[in-house]
Scaffold this motif. Structure first.
Motif, PDB file in Angstrom:
ATOM      1  N   ARG A   1       5.545 -40.910 -37.770  1.00 47.13           N
ATOM      2  CA  ARG A   1       4.919 -39.649 -38.185  1.00 47.13           C
ATOM      3  C   ARG A   1       5.620 -38.442 -37.570  1.00 47.13           C
ATOM      4  NH1 ARG A   1       0.579 -40.878 -40.792  1.00 47.13           N
ATOM      5  NH2 ARG A   1       0.001 -43.036 -40.548  1.00 47.13           N
ATOM      6  N   GLU A   2       5.846 -38.513 -36.260  1.00 45.44           N
ATOM      7  CA  GLU A   2       6.437 -37.358 -35.581  1.00 45.44           C
ATOM      8  C   GLU A   2       7.894 -37.161 -35.992  1.00 45.44           C
ATOM      9  OE1 GLU A   2       5.354 -34.920 -33.834  1.00 45.44           O
ATOM     10  OE2 GLU A   2       3.317 -35.485 -33.262  1.00 45.44           O
ATOM     11  N   TYR A   3       8.633 -38.257 -36.164  1.00 46.27           N
ATOM     12  CA  TYR A   3      10.022 -38.083 -36.601  1.00 46.27           C
ATOM     13  C   TYR A   3      10.057 -37.488 -38.012  1.00 46.27           C
ATOM     14  CZ  TYR A   3      14.899 -38.929 -37.691  1.00 46.27           C
ATOM     15  OH  TYR A   3      16.208 -38.753 -38.067  1.00 46.27           O
ATOM     16  N   ASN A   4       9.137 -37.926 -38.862  1.00 49.19           N
ATOM     17  CA  ASN A   4       9.062 -37.338 -40.200  1.00 49.19           C
ATOM     18  C   ASN A   4       8.670 -35.865 -40.162  1.00 49.19           C
ATOM     19  OD1 ASN A   4       9.553 -39.028 -42.718  1.00 49.19           O
ATOM     20  ND2 ASN A   4       8.541 -40.480 -41.376  1.00 49.19           N
ATOM     21  N   LEU A   5       7.846 -35.505 -39.174  1.00 45.59           N
ATOM     22  CA  LEU A   5       7.518 -34.094 -39.011  1.00 45.59           C
ATOM     23  C   LEU A   5       8.800 -33.305 -38.730  1.00 45.59           C
ATOM     24  CD1 LEU A   5       4.639 -32.965 -39.211  1.00 45.59           C
ATOM     25  CD2 LEU A   5       4.569 -32.848 -36.729  1.00 45.59           C
ATOM     26  N   GLY A   6       9.674 -33.885 -37.908  1.00 39.44           N
ATOM     27  CA  GLY A   6      10.964 -33.259 -37.635  1.00 39.44           C
ATOM     28  C   GLY A   6      11.829 -33.153 -38.886  1.00 39.44           C
ATOM     29  N   LEU A   7      11.821 -34.212 -39.705  1.00 33.27           N
ATOM     30  CA  LEU A   7      12.643 -34.195 -40.935  1.00 33.27           C
ATOM     31  C   LEU A   7      12.107 -33.144 -41.921  1.00 33.27           C
ATOM     32  CD1 LEU A   7      13.080 -38.051 -41.508  1.00 33.27           C
ATOM     33  CD2 LEU A   7      14.851 -36.432 -40.759  1.00 33.27           C
TER      34      LEU A   7
ATOM     35  N   GLN B   1      10.504 -30.461 -41.100  1.00 31.53           N
ATOM     36  CA  GLN B   1      10.836 -29.170 -40.512  1.00 31.53           C
ATOM     37  C   GLN B   1      12.265 -28.777 -40.886  1.00 31.53           C
ATOM     38  OE1 GLN B   1       8.566 -27.421 -38.719  1.00 31.53           O
ATOM     39  NE2 GLN B   1       9.946 -25.666 -38.518  1.00 31.53           N
ATOM     40  N   ARG B   2      13.158 -29.774 -40.827  1.00 34.46           N
ATOM     41  CA  ARG B   2      14.557 -29.529 -41.163  1.00 34.46           C
ATOM     42  C   ARG B   2      14.685 -29.003 -42.611  1.00 34.46           C
ATOM     43  NH1 ARG B   2      17.778 -34.670 -39.241  1.00 34.46           N
ATOM     44  NH2 ARG B   2      18.283 -33.767 -37.225  1.00 34.46           N
TER      45      ARG B   2
ATOM     46  N   SER C   1       6.177 -27.861 -40.941  1.00 37.15           N
ATOM     47  CA  SER C   1       6.338 -29.182 -41.554  1.00 37.15           C
ATOM     48  C   SER C   1       5.003 -29.883 -41.725  1.00 37.15           C
ATOM     49  CB  SER C   1       7.258 -30.043 -40.689  1.00 37.15           C
ATOM     50  OG  SER C   1       7.392 -31.326 -41.277  1.00 37.15           O
ATOM     51  N   TYR C   2       4.868 -30.566 -42.843  1.00 38.28           N
ATOM     52  CA  TYR C   2       3.743 -31.478 -43.046  1.00 38.28           C
ATOM     53  C   TYR C   2       4.191 -32.934 -42.911  1.00 38.28           C
ATOM     54  CZ  TYR C   2       0.869 -27.589 -44.802  1.00 38.28           C
ATOM     55  OH  TYR C   2       0.150 -26.430 -44.905  1.00 38.28           O
TER      56      TYR C   2
ATOM     57  N   ILE D   1      -2.928 -36.120 -36.145  1.00 40.85           N
ATOM     58  CA  ILE D   1      -1.969 -37.145 -35.709  1.00 40.85           C
ATOM     59  C   ILE D   1      -1.749 -37.065 -34.196  1.00 40.85           C
ATOM     60  CG2 ILE D   1      -0.755 -37.209 -37.944  1.00 40.85           C
ATOM     61  CD1 ILE D   1       1.557 -35.658 -36.584  1.00 40.85           C
ATOM     62  N   SER D   2      -1.090 -38.079 -33.658  1.00 40.67           N
ATOM     63  CA  SER D   2      -0.537 -38.084 -32.297  1.00 40.67           C
ATOM     64  C   SER D   2      -1.537 -37.847 -31.172  1.00 40.67           C
ATOM     65  CB  SER D   2       0.593 -37.039 -32.196  1.00 40.67           C
ATOM     66  OG  SER D   2       1.558 -37.270 -33.186  1.00 40.67           O
TER      67      SER D   2
ATOM     68  N   PHE E   1      -3.935 -30.366 -38.454  1.00 40.68           N
ATOM     69  CA  PHE E   1      -3.380 -29.513 -39.519  1.00 40.68           C
ATOM     70  C   PHE E   1      -4.453 -28.610 -40.119  1.00 40.68           C
ATOM     71  CE2 PHE E   1       0.919 -31.343 -40.362  1.00 40.68           C
ATOM     72  CZ  PHE E   1       0.873 -32.390 -39.458  1.00 40.68           C
TER      73      PHE E   1
ATOM     74  N   PRO F   1       0.876 -27.682 -38.328  1.00 43.83           N
ATOM     75  CA  PRO F   1       0.607 -28.503 -37.153  1.00 43.83           C
ATOM     76  C   PRO F   1       0.452 -27.657 -35.883  1.00 43.83           C
ATOM     77  CG  PRO F   1       2.890 -28.797 -37.900  1.00 43.83           C
ATOM     78  CD  PRO F   1       2.226 -27.898 -38.890  1.00 43.83           C
TER      79      PRO F   1
ATOM     80  N   SER G   1       6.235 -25.276 -36.262  1.00 39.38           N
ATOM     81  CA  SER G   1       5.420 -26.470 -36.060  1.00 39.38           C
ATOM     82  C   SER G   1       5.226 -26.761 -34.578  1.00 39.38           C
ATOM     83  CB  SER G   1       6.076 -27.668 -36.747  1.00 39.38           C
ATOM     84  OG  SER G   1       6.132 -27.461 -38.144  1.00 39.38           O
TER      85      SER G   1
ATOM     86  N   GLY H   1      14.598 -23.286 -34.474  1.00 40.84           N
ATOM     87  CA  GLY H   1      15.038 -23.648 -35.821  1.00 40.84           C
ATOM     88  C   GLY H   1      15.178 -25.150 -35.996  1.00 40.84           C
TER      89      GLY H   1
ATOM     90  N   SER I   1      13.422 -29.149 -34.178  1.00 38.17           N
ATOM     91  CA  SER I   1      12.368 -29.719 -33.342  1.00 38.17           C
ATOM     92  C   SER I   1      12.934 -30.056 -31.966  1.00 38.17           C
ATOM     93  CB  SER I   1      11.810 -30.982 -34.010  1.00 38.17           C
ATOM     94  OG  SER I   1      11.339 -30.664 -35.313  1.00 38.17           O
TER      95      SER I   1
ATOM     96  N   ILE J   1      16.875 -33.415 -34.139  1.00 35.53           N
ATOM     97  CA  ILE J   1      15.443 -33.571 -33.923  1.00 35.53           C
ATOM     98  C   ILE J   1      15.246 -34.317 -32.610  1.00 35.53           C
ATOM     99  CG2 ILE J   1      13.336 -34.713 -34.729  1.00 35.53           C
ATOM    100  CD1 ILE J   1      14.507 -34.452 -37.617  1.00 35.53           C
TER     101      ILE J   1
ATOM    102  N   THR K   1      12.037 -35.554 -30.369  1.00 38.27           N
ATOM    103  CA  THR K   1      10.575 -35.604 -30.509  1.00 38.27           C
ATOM    104  C   THR K   1      10.003 -36.837 -29.815  1.00 38.27           C
ATOM    105  OG1 THR K   1       8.758 -35.423 -32.109  1.00 38.27           O
ATOM    106  CG2 THR K   1      10.625 -36.816 -32.745  1.00 38.27           C
ATOM    107  N   GLU K   2       8.658 -36.984 -29.889  1.00 39.43           N
ATOM    108  CA  GLU K   2       7.929 -38.113 -29.322  1.00 39.43           C
ATOM    109  C   GLU K   2       8.208 -38.294 -27.830  1.00 39.43           C
ATOM    110  OE1 GLU K   2       7.264 -40.994 -33.068  1.00 39.43           O
ATOM    111  OE2 GLU K   2       9.251 -41.219 -32.193  1.00 39.43           O
TER     112      GLU K   2
END
Lengths: 174, 425
Positions: free
Chosen positions: A114-120, A122-123, A146-147, B197-198, B213, B218, B239, B260, B262, B283, B285-286
């Motif tokens: 989920r979080e990596y997809n949030l990053g994608l 966002q990109r 990002s959603y 999430i998370s 959300f 987010p 985000s 610009g 994550s 990116i 993250t996590e």
């Protein structure tokens, strides 16, 4: 439009006020002052009408643009050539309406964290934001968010569903 | 050769209406044969559904470390240490017997006693007594199991902890829930039409940070479990996501996008300006803090696909640690800091990996058709993750060496982002 209606009703209430408070003619000591009676027919304000028409056109264009999603290839955040015209239309509108702020919402298909997809997502949103800035839109008008895979438009798991979800939307708010 | 033992307990409808027919299944694979053989007859005098006995057996089975031996006759009970017939239980290969009783007490309460009796040499390893109202009997079961576990293995058990997860039912129903480790006694702490999430536990187990959300983007929130009070922790332009608490609870690592892309930042729990922790154009993250707070482990695609990295919190270069597979995500430290668990996606498979940080040895402990977000039990004995079966969600726990795998519970709806919490406050 609204303004004109107000004006007409003000005139009506003015008449109403006159008829009820005017004393009987016989008791009048002095001749009444000349009264300029406002016309009852609605006043057409050419400037206001033009403005209203422009406003309506703007809102129609905004509504049309809000449905113009930008689509992406699998595992890519590049704005494709066949998506450029839509980005340019958004840019044109935003340059003409500099008070308008938009949120660019990036989405992904349903595969992976989920979080990596949030990053994608966002990109993808940032990629559209940069394209708009290159076309002259001010940074202050734009927010890229990002959603991820959380708000898919297509819920299935066919290739077509996944393609539908590889997308950025430009949200013009309410 | 794989040896598979299956233990099935039928949970009683009055205890868990939503799970009326649910079975608790413990699959022990390979080395799990070394489990401690413990006889658990029903507590003497426990009527009806045998709430306490059922919970004790369930909890101990869930550890994957205890082999529950049932009495030859289900009606057989052992109320006190003196009533333990050593020969009877030795013949069943038990090393110890859990004796005890339940009897009526004042004001509708129940008095519960238990004795953990080792057979050779005969010795009471643990004992206890409770006087509680009927509603607390389940909790008594958890406490007895915890004390038995501590006496047998010399460490705290994970029954004394909870899990948090997001339960999704349809497109516009999200509930952030906190439940016991079997996914029962679930309590909803946040309900929303927009995604959540998370979830991330505070180290003291009193708060959850999560991403909601609800404002059409987010945003990271922190919510107190007891009072329900909540506030926005990170609501910056762009985000805000992936919260992780520092071990002392004073700071959180979060992912922000002001650069610009994550990137991981540190934020004081009281607020203030974020400090950027990672520096890449990819990116990142996590994040998850090491137990001593000196490092974070995180996911980054700076080398192309997503992989697992370590980086000192005080500053310094990131070091890649995952080298097998093209898609490794969602890392979490073990409580002793010596290993991390993460999810590897390989083709259509989701593999729960536990990697030893000293040797680099990465072991696949479970291989699923669907899975996400593995996390360690607070005693490090199990790794929790959710999977899917026939439209329902299944909570699994695997031992970090992959030798035992336990199905903790089945939940109607889609369980997302399960997170195993610390020991209960």
């Amino acid at each position: 439009m609204f303004k004109r209606v107000l004006m007409a009703s003000a005139v009506v209430s003015l008449f109403a006020a006159c008829s009820s408070t005017q004393p009987p003619a016989a008791v009048v000591a002095e001749p009444a002052q000349p009264v300029v009676v406002a016309p009852v027919a609605p006043v057409v304000d050419a400037q206001a009408a033009a403005q209203a028409a422009a406003q309506a056109r703007m809102q129609a264009e905004r509504a049309r643009l809000a449905g113009e999603s930008i689509y992406f290839d699998f595992d890519s955040n590049a704005v494709k050539a066949d998506q450029q015209a839509k980005v340019a239309a958004h840019a044109e509108f935003l340059k003409q309406n500099t008070q308008q702020k938009v949120q660019i919402q990036g989405n992904t298909d349903a595969r992976g964290s989920r979080e990596y997809n949030l990053g994608l997502g966002q990109r993808r949103a940032e990629s559209v934001k940069q394209s708009l800035e290159v076309l002259g839109v001010k940074d202050a008008q734009l927010e890229a968010v990002s959603y991820g895979k959380e708000k898919p438009r297509a819920e299935g798991s066919s290739p077509a569903d996944y393609a539908e979800n590889r997308r950025a939307d430009v949200s013009y708010g309410q | 050769m794989i040896k598979r033992i299956r233990l099935t307990l039928t949970l009683l409808a009055c205890l868990a209406p939503a799970l009326a027919q649910a079975e608790l299944t413990v699959d022990i694979v390979g080395g799990g044969a070394n489990r401690y053989p413990l006889a658990v007859p029903a507590l003497a005098g426990e009527a009806g559904g045998q709430v306490v006995t059922t919970v004790v057996k369930q909890d101990l089975a869930l550890t994957g470390l205890v082999n529950i031996i049932n009495p030859p006759n289900p009606a057989m009970t052992v109320a006190t240490p003196n009533a333990v017939n050593v020969a009877t239980w030795r013949a069943l290969s038990a090393n110890a017997v859990l004796a005890g009783s339940v009897s009526p007490s004042e004001g509708g309460n129940s008095r519960v006693t238990f004795y953990l009796e080792q057979l050779a040499p005969k010795k009471t390893l643990a004992q206890g007594e409770f006087d509680v109202p009927p509603a607390a009997l389940r909790e008594v079961g958890h406490q007895i199991a915890d004390q038995v576990y501590q006496a047998l293995f010399g460490e705290k058990s994970f029954f004394n902890s909870r899990i948090a997860y997001v339960l999704k039912n349809g497109r516009h129903s999200y509930q952030l829930q906190v439940a016991d480790v079997a996914g029962q006694q679930a309590r909803t702490i946040l309900r929303s039409k927009e995604p959540i999430i998370s979830p991330a536990w505070s180290p003291d187990g009193r708060k959850l940070a999560y991403v909601s959300f609800e404002t059409q983007k987010p945003v990271v929130w922190v919510q107190d479990l007891a009072s329900g009070q909540r506030r926005m922790l990170a609501n910056f332009k762009g985000s805000n996501s992936a919260p992780a608490w520092s071990p002392d609870g004073s700071r959180l690592a979060v992912v922000l996008t002001s650069s610009g892309n994550s990137q991981i930042y540190l934020l004081d729990v009281a607020g203030g300006a974020p400090r950027r922790l990672t520096q890449s154009d990819a990116i990142d993250t996590e994040p998850d803090f090491s137990p001593d707070g000196s490092q974070i482990v995180f996911t980054s695609d700076r080398a192309g696909g997503p992989q697992i990295y370590l980086q000192p919190v005080a500053g310094g270069a990131a070091k890649r640690i995952s080298w097998q597979g093209a898609y490794n995500v969602s890392p979490r430290f073990a409580p002793d800091g010596k290993s991390v668990t993460y999810m590897r996606r390989d083709g259509g498979r989701f593999r729960v990996v536990v990697q030893d940080l000293a040797t680099g040895d990465a072991r696949v402990v479970s291989d699923e058709s669907f899975g996400e977000s593995p996390s360690f039990a607070p005693n490090g004995r199990m790794v929790l993750f959710a999977s899917e079966q026939g439209g329902r969600s299944v909570l699994w726990a695997s031992s970090p060496d992959g030798t035992s795998k336990v199905r903790l519970g089945v939940i109607d709806g889609e369980v997302q982002d399960p997170a195993w919490g610390p020991f209960n406050p």
